[in-house]
Design a protein around this motif. Structure first.
Motif, short mmCIF file in Angstrom:
data_model
loop_
_atom_site.label_atom_id
_atom_site.label_comp_id
_atom_site.label_asym_id
_atom_site.label_seq_id
_atom_site.Cartn_x
_atom_site.Cartn_y
_atom_site.Cartn_z
N UNK A 14 -28.90 -58.32 -30.09
CA UNK A 14 -27.92 -57.85 -28.97
C UNK A 14 -27.06 -56.87 -29.68
N UNK A 15 -27.02 -55.65 -29.19
CA UNK A 15 -26.35 -54.51 -29.64
C UNK A 15 -25.39 -54.29 -28.48
N UNK A 16 -24.35 -53.60 -29.12
CA UNK A 16 -23.47 -52.77 -28.03
C UNK A 16 -24.25 -51.37 -27.68
N UNK A 17 -24.24 -51.17 -26.58
CA UNK A 17 -25.14 -49.91 -26.17
C UNK A 17 -24.76 -48.68 -26.90
N UNK A 18 -23.34 -48.39 -27.15
CA UNK A 18 -22.94 -47.20 -27.66
C UNK A 18 -23.46 -47.15 -29.29
N UNK A 19 -23.49 -48.23 -29.72
CA UNK A 19 -24.13 -48.35 -31.13
C UNK A 19 -25.52 -48.17 -31.34
N UNK A 20 -26.30 -48.85 -30.41
CA UNK A 20 -27.84 -48.48 -30.20
C UNK A 20 -28.07 -46.97 -29.86
N UNK A 21 -27.18 -46.66 -29.16
CA UNK A 21 -27.54 -45.25 -28.42
C UNK A 21 -27.53 -44.37 -29.93
N UNK A 22 -26.44 -44.37 -30.78
CA UNK A 22 -26.72 -43.52 -31.97
C UNK A 22 -27.89 -43.81 -32.75
N UNK A 23 -28.27 -44.99 -32.86
CA UNK A 23 -29.74 -45.40 -33.43
C UNK A 23 -30.87 -44.91 -32.76
N UNK A 24 -30.89 -44.84 -31.38
CA UNK A 24 -31.96 -44.30 -30.68
C UNK A 24 -31.98 -42.71 -30.63
N UNK A 25 -30.91 -42.07 -30.84
CA UNK A 25 -30.74 -40.63 -31.20
C UNK A 25 -31.38 -40.21 -32.47
N UNK A 26 -31.24 -41.00 -33.19
CA UNK A 26 -31.83 -40.67 -34.65
C UNK A 26 -33.34 -41.00 -34.55
#
Length: 115
Positions: A14-26
């Motif tokens: 489980x991750x915070x959305x804001x942190x996963x968002x950055x990873x998904x952008x990559x």
């Protein structure tokens, strides 16, 4: 907001959305409420995350070298503030992806809304 990421072969994180968002952008994934990484997408996603982590490590090393070279104390450096780096955020996802790829599985994510 939290995002649940589940591998059919290696459990869930489980991750915070804001942190996963950055990873998904990559990676180049859309931050939709539900989605999937199929086995064939994992090698490229893993490679992109490793490349971004390596780039950040190199940049941090160069910045640290410059700081020592200048012999200058940065207030933020001495304030006790701890920065969480990309490698620390990406590591659980990279591990899950590598394990899932090894087992020939897939990864799903879900949350309440776009993130």
């Amino acid at each position: 907001m939290l995002v649940k990421i589940t591998s059919n072969t290696s459990g869930e994180i489980i991750m915070f959305a804001e942190h996963l968002h950055a990873l998904f952008q990559i990676i180049g994934k859309e931050c939709t409420p539900r989605g999937v990484f199929i086995t064939e997408q994992l090698p490229e996603a893993i490679a992109k995350l490793h490349q971004a982590v390596d780039k950040e490590k190199q940049e941090l090393h160069e910045a640290e070298h410059q700081l020592h070279k200048m012999a200058h104390d940065d207030e933020d450096h001495n304030s006790g503030k701890v920065n969480v780096h990309l490698a620390q955020r990406a590591h659980p996802l990279i591990q899950m992806m590598e394990w899932t790829l090894k087992e020939g599985g897939f990864i799903l994510w879900e949350c309440d809304k776009d993130f």
